[in-house]
Motif scaffolding. Structure first.
Motif, PDB file in Angstrom:
ATOM      1  N   LEU A 118       0.836  -1.201   0.000  1.00  0.00           N
ATOM      2  CA  LEU A 118       0.000   0.000   0.000  1.00  0.00           C
ATOM      3  C   LEU A 118       0.865   1.242   0.000  1.00  0.00           C
ATOM      4  O   LEU A 118       1.800   1.362   0.785  1.00  0.00           O
ATOM      5  N   PHE A 173      -4.652   6.745   0.735  1.00  0.00           N
ATOM      6  CA  PHE A 173      -4.051   5.492   0.303  1.00  0.00           C
ATOM      7  C   PHE A 173      -4.433   5.153  -1.129  1.00  0.00           C
ATOM      8  O   PHE A 173      -5.551   5.450  -1.586  1.00  0.00           O
ATOM      9  N   GLY A 174      -3.519   4.487  -1.804  1.00  0.00           N
ATOM     10  CA  GLY A 174      -3.829   3.889  -3.078  1.00  0.00           C
ATOM     11  C   GLY A 174      -4.600   2.588  -2.888  1.00  0.00           C
ATOM     12  O   GLY A 174      -4.793   2.128  -1.765  1.00  0.00           O
ATOM     13  N   PRO A 175      -5.022   1.959  -3.991  1.00  0.00           N
ATOM     14  CA  PRO A 175      -5.834   0.742  -3.914  1.00  0.00           C
ATOM     15  C   PRO A 175      -5.049  -0.504  -3.527  1.00  0.00           C
ATOM     16  O   PRO A 175      -5.645  -1.535  -3.209  1.00  0.00           O
ATOM     17  N   TYR A 191      -9.318   4.854  10.057  1.00  0.00           N
ATOM     18  CA  TYR A 191      -9.414   4.458   8.661  1.00  0.00           C
ATOM     19  C   TYR A 191     -10.211   3.167   8.572  1.00  0.00           C
ATOM     20  O   TYR A 191     -10.219   2.358   9.501  1.00  0.00           O
ATOM     21  N   GLN A 201     -10.961  -0.252   5.919  1.00  0.00           N
ATOM     22  CA  GLN A 201     -10.490  -0.989   4.753  1.00  0.00           C
ATOM     23  C   GLN A 201     -11.501  -2.062   4.374  1.00  0.00           C
ATOM     24  O   GLN A 201     -11.783  -2.970   5.155  1.00  0.00           O
ATOM     25  N   ASN A 231      -9.773  -6.222  -0.250  1.00  0.00           N
ATOM     26  CA  ASN A 231      -8.958  -5.991  -1.440  1.00  0.00           C
ATOM     27  C   ASN A 231      -8.920  -4.525  -1.868  1.00  0.00           C
ATOM     28  O   ASN A 231      -8.813  -4.228  -3.053  1.00  0.00           O
ATOM     29  N   ARG A 232      -9.012  -3.645  -0.914  1.00  0.00           N
ATOM     30  CA  ARG A 232      -8.949  -2.213  -1.181  1.00  0.00           C
ATOM     31  C   ARG A 232      -7.906  -1.562  -0.285  1.00  0.00           C
ATOM     32  O   ARG A 232      -7.469  -2.115   0.721  1.00  0.00           O
ATOM     33  N   GLY A 233      -7.542  -0.325  -0.658  1.00  0.00           N
ATOM     34  CA  GLY A 233      -6.698   0.463   0.230  1.00  0.00           C
ATOM     35  C   GLY A 233      -7.511   1.005   1.393  1.00  0.00           C
ATOM     36  O   GLY A 233      -8.718   0.819   1.471  1.00  0.00           O
ATOM     37  N   LEU A 234      -6.816   1.676   2.317  1.00  0.00           N
ATOM     38  CA  LEU A 234      -7.497   2.266   3.463  1.00  0.00           C
ATOM     39  C   LEU A 234      -8.167   3.576   3.057  1.00  0.00           C
ATOM     40  O   LEU A 234      -7.643   4.342   2.252  1.00  0.00           O
ATOM     41  N   PHE A 292      -9.848   7.120   4.668  1.00  0.00           N
ATOM     42  CA  PHE A 292      -9.906   7.994   5.832  1.00  0.00           C
ATOM     43  C   PHE A 292     -11.356   8.173   6.277  1.00  0.00           C
ATOM     44  O   PHE A 292     -12.250   8.425   5.464  1.00  0.00           O
TER      45      PHE A 292
END
Lengths: 114, 115
Positions: free
Chosen positions: A90, A105-107, B36, B38, B41-44, B46
């Motif tokens: 990440l 954050f990116g994916p 945060y 999540q 299969n994704r980013g965090l 905010f």
């Protein structure tokens, strides 16, 4: 909206290969970060950068290097990939502007090393 | 060194009930605190932050968090849970270094909202 993009969502590499993971942010953020996320271990910081060409080691820098030649781009390099580097990677960025400190954050890139 | 604890690995709650995800911290100086979320299969993403001011902070998707300085806690709350709130939640604190800022994350709490 802040956008952080990562070059790949899924990547499969062989042991010993050199691997590049790229991250780009479009909000002129000063700080950029690379984490790896593994089940039961949470997020672990690999490296972060607070300015162009500047970098600091995080908690687990061994086996990794980074490059930040432009403000918007932060690259993570696995010099010689190993199976224990199979993980979710990440990227994040954040601002130093007062009260705007949250990370974006990116994916994520799910890397498998075989 | 700064640290963040999330004492529960897993929280289960029935849809429609209030939810709380706990976070305690240890910092030197004034804390800057974040939550945060999540999804798989994704980013965090905010959710909300405490920098200064009111102890009750409101954020995205109906979440709020209460900053309690005496108990060094920053618990995440929502009055009525939805199944779609099921996800992994991280608490974090901003750490000031010689070079700028860094963030220390808790281990995460998995929230399951049961229909």
């Amino acid at each position: 909206d802040v956008k952080v993009t990562q070059s790949s969502r899924y990547l499969v590499k062989r042991t010993g290969e050199k691997v590049f993971l790229e991250c780009v942010q479009d909000m002129d953020h000063e700080n950029m970060f690379w984490y790896r996320q593994d089940p039961g271990l949470g997020l672990r910081l690999i490296y972060f950068s607070y300015d162009v060409k500047m970098k600091e080691k995080g908690d687990i820098p061994e086996g990794y290097s980074v490059s930040r030649e432009k403000k918007e781009r932060f690259s993570l390099i696995l010099e010689s990939a190993s199976t224990n580097q199979t993980s979710m990677y990440l990227c994040a960025s954040s601002s130093n502007r007062p009260r705007l400190y949250e990370q974006y954050f990116g994916p994520g890139t799910r890397l498998t090393v075989t | 060194a700064q640290s963040v604890a999330q004492p529960e690995d897993q929280v289960n709650v029935a849809e429609g009930n209030p939810l709380t995800v706990k976070c305690t911290y240890s910092v030197s100086g004034n804390p800057y605190l974040f939550w945060y979320v999540q999804y798989p299969n994704r980013g965090l993403q905010f959710l909300l932050k405490y920098i200064t001011g009111d102890n009750l902070v409101k954020g995205s998707y109906g979440f709020e968090a209460e900053f309690n300085k005496s108990q060094t806690s920053f618990h995440l709350k929502k009055p009525s849970a939805l199944v779609s709130d099921s996800a992994l939640y991280f608490c974090a604190v901003r750490e000031t270094t010689n070079y700028g800022q860094n963030f220390v994350f808790g281990p995460g709490t998995r929230l399951s909202v049961l229909p």
